[in-house]
Design a protein around this motif. Structure first.
Motif, PDB file in Angstrom:
ATOM      1  N   PHE A  94      33.438  38.515  40.590  1.00 10.34           N
ATOM      2  CA  PHE A  94      33.386  39.114  39.257  1.00 10.34           C
ATOM      3  C   PHE A  94      34.784  39.401  38.716  1.00 10.34           C
ATOM      4  O   PHE A  94      35.037  39.226  37.520  1.00 10.34           O
ATOM      5  CB  PHE A  94      32.544  40.382  39.268  1.00 10.34           C
ATOM      6  CG  PHE A  94      31.067  40.113  39.244  1.00 10.34           C
ATOM      7  CD1 PHE A  94      30.513  39.276  38.290  1.00 10.34           C
ATOM      8  CD2 PHE A  94      30.236  40.685  40.178  1.00 10.34           C
ATOM      9  CE1 PHE A  94      29.154  39.015  38.264  1.00 10.34           C
ATOM     10  CE2 PHE A  94      28.876  40.438  40.168  1.00 10.34           C
ATOM     11  CZ  PHE A  94      28.332  39.598  39.212  1.00 10.34           C
ATOM     12  N   PHE A  95      35.692  39.858  39.573  1.00  9.97           N
ATOM     13  CA  PHE A  95      37.069  40.064  39.115  1.00  9.97           C
ATOM     14  C   PHE A  95      37.718  38.740  38.720  1.00  9.97           C
ATOM     15  O   PHE A  95      38.441  38.662  37.734  1.00  9.97           O
ATOM     16  CB  PHE A  95      37.913  40.753  40.195  1.00  9.97           C
ATOM     17  CG  PHE A  95      37.848  42.250  40.126  1.00  9.97           C
ATOM     18  CD1 PHE A  95      38.365  42.935  39.045  1.00  9.97           C
ATOM     19  CD2 PHE A  95      37.273  42.971  41.154  1.00  9.97           C
ATOM     20  CE1 PHE A  95      38.304  44.316  38.978  1.00  9.97           C
ATOM     21  CE2 PHE A  95      37.212  44.346  41.107  1.00  9.97           C
ATOM     22  CZ  PHE A  95      37.723  45.027  40.018  1.00  9.97           C
TER      23      PHE A  95
ATOM     24  N   VAL B 115      36.185  35.938  37.659  1.00  9.49           N
ATOM     25  CA  VAL B 115      35.570  35.424  36.430  1.00  9.49           C
ATOM     26  C   VAL B 115      36.028  36.225  35.220  1.00  9.49           C
ATOM     27  O   VAL B 115      36.369  35.662  34.180  1.00  9.49           O
ATOM     28  CB  VAL B 115      34.030  35.439  36.561  1.00  9.49           C
ATOM     29  CG1 VAL B 115      33.346  35.198  35.235  1.00  9.49           C
ATOM     30  CG2 VAL B 115      33.585  34.404  37.577  1.00  9.49           C
ATOM     31  N   SER B 116      36.069  37.552  35.346  1.00  6.32           N
ATOM     32  CA  SER B 116      36.506  38.364  34.209  1.00  6.32           C
ATOM     33  C   SER B 116      37.979  38.127  33.902  1.00  6.32           C
ATOM     34  O   SER B 116      38.369  38.079  32.724  1.00  6.32           O
ATOM     35  CB  SER B 116      36.242  39.844  34.470  1.00  6.32           C
ATOM     36  OG  SER B 116      36.995  40.294  35.571  1.00  6.32           O
ATOM     37  N   GLY B 117      38.819  37.952  34.896  1.00 12.36           N
ATOM     38  CA  GLY B 117      40.222  37.641  34.657  1.00 12.36           C
ATOM     39  C   GLY B 117      40.406  36.292  33.997  1.00 12.36           C
ATOM     40  O   GLY B 117      41.249  36.135  33.106  1.00 12.36           O
TER      41      GLY B 117
ATOM     42  N   PHE C   5      38.206  34.715  32.001  1.00 13.63           N
ATOM     43  CA  PHE C   5      37.772  34.804  30.604  1.00 13.63           C
ATOM     44  C   PHE C   5      38.724  35.650  29.761  1.00 13.63           C
ATOM     45  O   PHE C   5      38.933  35.371  28.580  1.00 13.63           O
ATOM     46  CB  PHE C   5      36.345  35.335  30.504  1.00 13.63           C
ATOM     47  CG  PHE C   5      35.315  34.296  30.840  1.00 13.63           C
ATOM     48  CD1 PHE C   5      35.262  33.101  30.132  1.00 13.63           C
ATOM     49  CD2 PHE C   5      34.423  34.496  31.870  1.00 13.63           C
ATOM     50  CE1 PHE C   5      34.325  32.136  30.444  1.00 13.63           C
ATOM     51  CE2 PHE C   5      33.484  33.539  32.186  1.00 13.63           C
ATOM     52  CZ  PHE C   5      33.432  32.354  31.467  1.00 13.63           C
ATOM     53  N   PHE C   6      39.311  36.683  30.343  1.00 15.20           N
ATOM     54  CA  PHE C   6      40.290  37.491  29.614  1.00 15.20           C
ATOM     55  C   PHE C   6      41.527  36.662  29.273  1.00 15.20           C
ATOM     56  O   PHE C   6      42.048  36.744  28.163  1.00 15.20           O
ATOM     57  CB  PHE C   6      40.677  38.719  30.442  1.00 15.20           C
ATOM     58  CG  PHE C   6      41.587  39.664  29.722  1.00 15.20           C
ATOM     59  CD1 PHE C   6      41.129  40.400  28.644  1.00 15.20           C
ATOM     60  CD2 PHE C   6      42.904  39.806  30.126  1.00 15.20           C
ATOM     61  CE1 PHE C   6      41.973  41.267  27.976  1.00 15.20           C
ATOM     62  CE2 PHE C   6      43.743  40.658  29.459  1.00 15.20           C
ATOM     63  CZ  PHE C   6      43.283  41.407  28.384  1.00 15.20           C
TER      64      PHE C   6
END
Length: 86
Positions: free
Chosen positions: A17-18, A20-22, A24-25
């Protein structure tokens, strides 16, 4: 000492999750900056040039190859002028 394999599933989820979120950010910041990496450490000169480029092209990161400024650039001054109230 054996490793509890049950703890690897939450660790993998958190890491995923970290990641994937990084990802996309970073894509969001790149898309905001028109496909270029974000700028940092801007001084006053850089901000003036960003404002000039915005007034010339209409985008914050856009630049033009034309030697002469368009006719609308002469009236889109960065200086706000007011009439004096006497």
């Amino acid at each position: 000492m054996p490793v509890p394999f049950e703890a690897l599933i939450p660790l993998g989820l958190i890491t995923g999750f970290f990641g994937v979120s990084g990802f996309f950010f970073q894509k969001l910041k790149t898309s905001i900056n028109e496909g270029q990496p974000p700028r940092f450490g801007l001084d006053r000169w850089d901000r003036v040039m960003l404002d000039r480029d915005y007034r010339l092209t209409g985008t914050q990161r856009g630049q033009t190859h034309q030697a002469a400024a368009p006719s609308a650039f002469s009236t889109s001054s960065a200086w706000n002028l007011e009439k004096e109230h006497l």
